[in-house]
Design an enzyme around this catalytic site. Structure first.
Site, PDB file in Angstrom:
ATOM      1  N   ALA A  63      -0.348  12.567   0.651  1.00 34.78           N
ATOM      2  CA  ALA A  63      -1.143  13.571  -0.053  1.00 34.78           C
ATOM      3  C   ALA A  63      -2.510  13.622   0.634  1.00 34.78           C
ATOM      4  O   ALA A  63      -2.936  12.650   1.264  1.00 34.78           O
ATOM      5  CB  ALA A  63      -1.278  13.181  -1.511  1.00 34.78           C
ATOM      6  N   GLY A 108       2.865  10.321  -0.079  1.00 29.78           N
ATOM      7  CA  GLY A 108       3.590  11.543  -0.453  1.00 29.78           C
ATOM      8  C   GLY A 108       4.592  11.988   0.610  1.00 29.78           C
ATOM      9  O   GLY A 108       5.564  12.678   0.288  1.00 29.78           O
ATOM     10  N   GLU A 111       7.574   9.919   0.005  1.00 29.35           N
ATOM     11  CA  GLU A 111       8.155  10.424  -1.256  1.00 29.35           C
ATOM     12  C   GLU A 111       8.865  11.765  -1.044  1.00 29.35           C
ATOM     13  O   GLU A 111       9.913  12.022  -1.631  1.00 29.35           O
ATOM     14  CB  GLU A 111       7.039  10.541  -2.314  1.00 29.35           C
ATOM     15  CG  GLU A 111       6.548   9.165  -2.757  1.00 29.35           C
ATOM     16  CD  GLU A 111       5.248   9.222  -3.557  1.00 29.35           C
ATOM     17  OE1 GLU A 111       4.277   9.854  -3.083  1.00 29.35           O
ATOM     18  OE2 GLU A 111       5.193   8.635  -4.652  1.00 29.35           O
ATOM     19  N   GLU A 131      -0.471   3.523  -1.284  1.00 27.30           N
ATOM     20  CA  GLU A 131      -1.347   3.940  -2.393  1.00 27.30           C
ATOM     21  C   GLU A 131      -2.198   2.825  -2.987  1.00 27.30           C
ATOM     22  O   GLU A 131      -3.366   3.050  -3.302  1.00 27.30           O
ATOM     23  CB  GLU A 131      -0.513   4.591  -3.516  1.00 27.30           C
ATOM     24  CG  GLU A 131      -0.023   5.990  -3.202  1.00 27.30           C
ATOM     25  CD  GLU A 131       1.285   6.021  -2.425  1.00 27.30           C
ATOM     26  OE1 GLU A 131       1.735   4.943  -1.948  1.00 27.30           O
ATOM     27  OE2 GLU A 131       1.859   7.100  -2.296  1.00 27.30           O
TER      28      GLU A 131
HETATM   29  N1  DAK Z   1      -5.053  13.183   4.009  1.00 23.46           N
HETATM   30  C1  DAK Z   1      -5.990  13.920   4.654  1.00 23.46           C
HETATM   31  N2  DAK Z   1      -6.192  13.875   5.963  1.00 23.46           N
HETATM   32  C2  DAK Z   1      -5.416  13.059   6.695  1.00 23.46           C
HETATM   33  C3  DAK Z   1      -4.403  12.257   6.096  1.00 23.46           C
HETATM   34  C4  DAK Z   1      -4.232  12.346   4.680  1.00 23.46           C
HETATM   35  N3  DAK Z   1      -3.293  11.648   4.003  1.00 23.46           N
HETATM   36  N4  DAK Z   1      -3.807  11.537   7.060  1.00 23.46           N
HETATM   37  C5  DAK Z   1      -4.405  11.886   8.209  1.00 23.46           C
HETATM   38  N5  DAK Z   1      -5.373  12.801   8.003  1.00 23.46           N
HETATM   39  C6  DAK Z   1      -6.246  13.432   8.987  1.00 23.46           C
HETATM   40  C7  DAK Z   1      -7.335  12.465   9.440  1.00 23.46           C
HETATM   41  O1  DAK Z   1      -8.406  12.459   8.523  1.00 23.46           O
HETATM   42  C8  DAK Z   1      -7.736  13.058  10.780  1.00 23.46           C
HETATM   43  O2  DAK Z   1      -8.531  14.196  10.546  1.00 23.46           O
HETATM   44  P1  DAK Z   1      -9.825  14.473  11.497  1.00 23.46           P
HETATM   45  O3  DAK Z   1     -10.661  13.261  11.395  1.00 23.46           O
HETATM   46  O4  DAK Z   1      -9.237  14.675  12.872  1.00 23.46           O
HETATM   47  O5  DAK Z   1     -10.445  15.697  10.908  1.00 23.46           O
HETATM   48  C9  DAK Z   1      -6.392  13.578  11.306  1.00 23.46           C
HETATM   49  O6  DAK Z   1      -5.538  13.690  10.174  1.00 23.46           O
HETATM   50  C10 DAK Z   1      -5.747  12.618  12.290  1.00 23.46           C
HETATM   51  O7  DAK Z   1      -5.672  11.354  11.668  1.00 23.46           O
HETATM   52  P2  DAK Z   1      -6.207  10.013  12.363  1.00 23.46           P
HETATM   53  O8  DAK Z   1      -7.338  10.302  13.278  1.00 23.46           O
HETATM   54  O9  DAK Z   1      -6.438   9.026  11.277  1.00 23.46           O
HETATM   55  O10 DAK Z   1      -4.932   9.626  13.224  1.00 23.46           O
HETATM   56  P3  DAK Z   1      -4.465   8.156  13.663  1.00 23.46           P
HETATM   57  O11 DAK Z   1      -3.363   8.343  14.631  1.00 23.46           O
HETATM   58  O12 DAK Z   1      -5.640   7.314  14.046  1.00 23.46           O
HETATM   59  O13 DAK Z   1      -3.889   7.501  12.319  1.00 23.46           O
HETATM   60  C11 DAK Z   1      -2.556   7.454  10.289  1.00 23.46           C
HETATM   61  C12 DAK Z   1      -2.740   8.039  11.721  1.00 23.46           C
HETATM   62  C13 DAK Z   1      -1.383   8.223   9.620  1.00 23.46           C
HETATM   63  C14 DAK Z   1      -2.200   5.973  10.378  1.00 23.46           C
HETATM   64  C15 DAK Z   1      -3.877   7.629   9.505  1.00 23.46           C
HETATM   65  O14 DAK Z   1      -4.272   9.013   9.612  1.00 23.46           O
HETATM   66  C16 DAK Z   1      -3.724   7.320   8.070  1.00 23.46           C
HETATM   67  O15 DAK Z   1      -3.718   6.148   7.683  1.00 23.46           O
HETATM   68  N6  DAK Z   1      -3.685   8.356   7.232  1.00 23.46           N
HETATM   69  C17 DAK Z   1      -3.645   8.196   5.790  1.00 23.46           C
HETATM   70  C18 DAK Z   1      -2.277   7.730   5.361  1.00 23.46           C
HETATM   71  C19 DAK Z   1      -2.225   7.503   3.905  1.00 23.46           C
HETATM   72  O16 DAK Z   1      -2.852   6.589   3.338  1.00 23.46           O
HETATM   73  N7  DAK Z   1      -1.441   8.325   3.268  1.00 23.46           N
HETATM   74  C20 DAK Z   1      -1.120   8.156   1.857  1.00 23.46           C
HETATM   75  C21 DAK Z   1      -2.020   8.968   1.056  1.00 23.46           C
HETATM   76  S1  DAK Z   1      -1.838   8.521  -0.629  1.00 23.46           S
HETATM   77  C22 DAK Z   1      -0.675  11.516  -7.307  1.00 23.46           C
HETATM   78  C23 DAK Z   1       0.428  11.948  -6.680  1.00 23.46           C
HETATM   79  C24 DAK Z   1       0.662  11.618  -5.390  1.00 23.46           C
HETATM   80  C25 DAK Z   1      -0.214  10.854  -4.670  1.00 23.46           C
HETATM   81  C26 DAK Z   1      -1.332  10.444  -5.293  1.00 23.46           C
HETATM   82  C27 DAK Z   1      -1.573  10.770  -6.581  1.00 23.46           C
HETATM   83  N8  DAK Z   1      -0.933  11.844  -8.650  1.00 23.46           N
HETATM   84  C28 DAK Z   1       0.059  11.597  -9.648  1.00 23.46           C
HETATM   85  C29 DAK Z   1      -2.198  12.316  -9.049  1.00 23.46           C
HETATM   86  C30 DAK Z   1       0.041  10.527  -3.310  1.00 23.46           C
HETATM   87  C31 DAK Z   1      -0.780   9.733  -2.621  1.00 23.46           C
HETATM   88  C32 DAK Z   1      -0.705   9.567  -1.210  1.00 23.46           C
HETATM   89  O17 DAK Z   1       0.085  10.168  -0.507  1.00 23.46           O
END
Ligand code: DAK
Length: 261
Positions: A63, A108, A111, A131
């Site tokens: 997400a 997400g 998921e 998360e």
């Molecule tokens: N959201 C927004 N932007 C993201 C992103 C994300 N999840 N993942 C990557 N990006 C963006 C980065 O900010 C970066 O943007 P710029 O800085 O270039 O503007 C661009 O994508 C490239 O990412 P990186 O520079 O970080 O690339 P790397 O190769 O260094 O790293 C990575 C790749 C996938 C390991 C890293 O980007 C990363 O850790 N990303 C976050 C992964 C993550 O934690 N995803 C889970 C999110 S939590 C809910 C329902 C659902 C959810 C929550 C609540 N409710 C019931 C309310 C779901 C939650 C989630 O999914």
């Protein structure tokens, strides 16, 4: 649409989440467009769907953390509901859905892949539920679907530790059915989709329903459900044709496509 590409190729179609600059992260607009895309699927002709991500790095990196960071409690709930509704819709979509996971499938993204019937991935794929490291629980069905797919013990380990796993481990624990070199992933998904599309569509849909709904009830109820869906296939043109074709001893005959009737 800005973030979702939809391409129908004969009897199957490919949905691509296309927000490459954010690694295809799911914001509200992506979820909204995904929902609208499902509205547009022509179920008279499409017999299988593939879901994938744009580019070679990411399926869906979760997400959108930027969008989520400022949400109030009620906005968070609404965002969660939107995601849950779309994912559930995909899970219950009448035709099978294959996730072709072409890179990061985190939060997400993992998921989303688990809402699909079948997961295959590229060798650079990474799965995880990070998360708890962000101060939240998985919110799009992760606690439920991961436990059902890989067992409670492995799901708990992945979710509590927030540790990502690579393609080979995802394969070992049964989260994906097969791993391919990146360039072979989509062709493999298309081949599988075409193979599914060749079979009698009403029977395939009923199998999906029987497996999904049967898993949610006890065995006695599940078998009654199966009987009903089995019975539903009889008297369809496809059942009559499929069985008549088998029984016909003419070796020269060529099998016609099923008509979805
Ligand atoms: N959201 C927004 N932007 C993201 C992103 C994300 N999840 N993942 C990557 N990006 C963006 C980065 O900010 C970066 O943007 P710029 O800085 O270039 O503007 C661009 O994508 C490239 O990412 P990186 O520079 O970080 O690339 P790397 O190769 O260094 O790293 C990575 C790749 C996938 C390991 C890293 O980007 C990363 O850790 N990303 C976050 C992964 C993550 O934690 N995803 C889970 C999110 S939590 C809910 C329902 C659902 C959810 C929550 C609540 N409710 C019931 C309310 C779901 C939650 C989630 O999914």
């Amino acid at each position: 649409m800005e973030f979702i590409l939809y391409e129908q190729k004969g009897e199957y179609a490919i949905i691509t989440v296309s927000r490459e600059k954010a690694l295809n992260a799911l914001n509200s607009a992506v979820l909204e467009e995904l929902d609208r895309t499902l509205d547009q699927v022509d179920l008279n002709t499409v017999r299988c769907l593939i879901v994938t991500g744009a580019g070679q790095k990411s399926f869906v990196a979760g997400a959108d953390i930027g969008e989520m960071s400022g949400l109030t409690k009620s906005e968070g709930e609404a965002f969660g509901r939107k995601g849950n509704d779309v994912f559930r819709r995909l899970e219950q979509f009448p035709v099978p859905v294959i996730a072709a996971v072409n890179g990061f499938a985190l939060g997400g993204g993992c998921e989303l892949s688990m809402s699909c019937d079948i997961r295959i991935c590229s060798d650079n794929a990474v799965f995880g539920q990070p998360e708890v490291g962000l101060g939240i629980t998985p919110g799009f069905g992760g606690t439920q679907r991961l436990a059902r797919l890989v067992g409670a013990g492995m799901a708990k380990q992945m979710i509590y530790t927030a540790r990502n796993i690579k393609a080979d481990e995802a394969y070992r624990i049964g989260l994906v059915n097969a791993v391919y070199p990146q360039e072979e992933l989509l062709p493999a998904a298309e081949k599988m989709a075409a193979g599914i599309a060749k079979n009698a569509p009403i029977a395939v849909r009923n199998c999906k329903k029987a497996i999904n709904e049967g898993l949610d009830v006890d065995m006695d109820e599940a078998l009654i459900l199966e009987e009903k869906l089995f019975g539903d296939c009889f008297e369809t043109e496809d059942q009559k044709y499929g069985m008549a074709f088998f029984l016909d001893k003419n070796k020269e005959k060529v099998k016609e496509p099923f008509q979805n009737k």
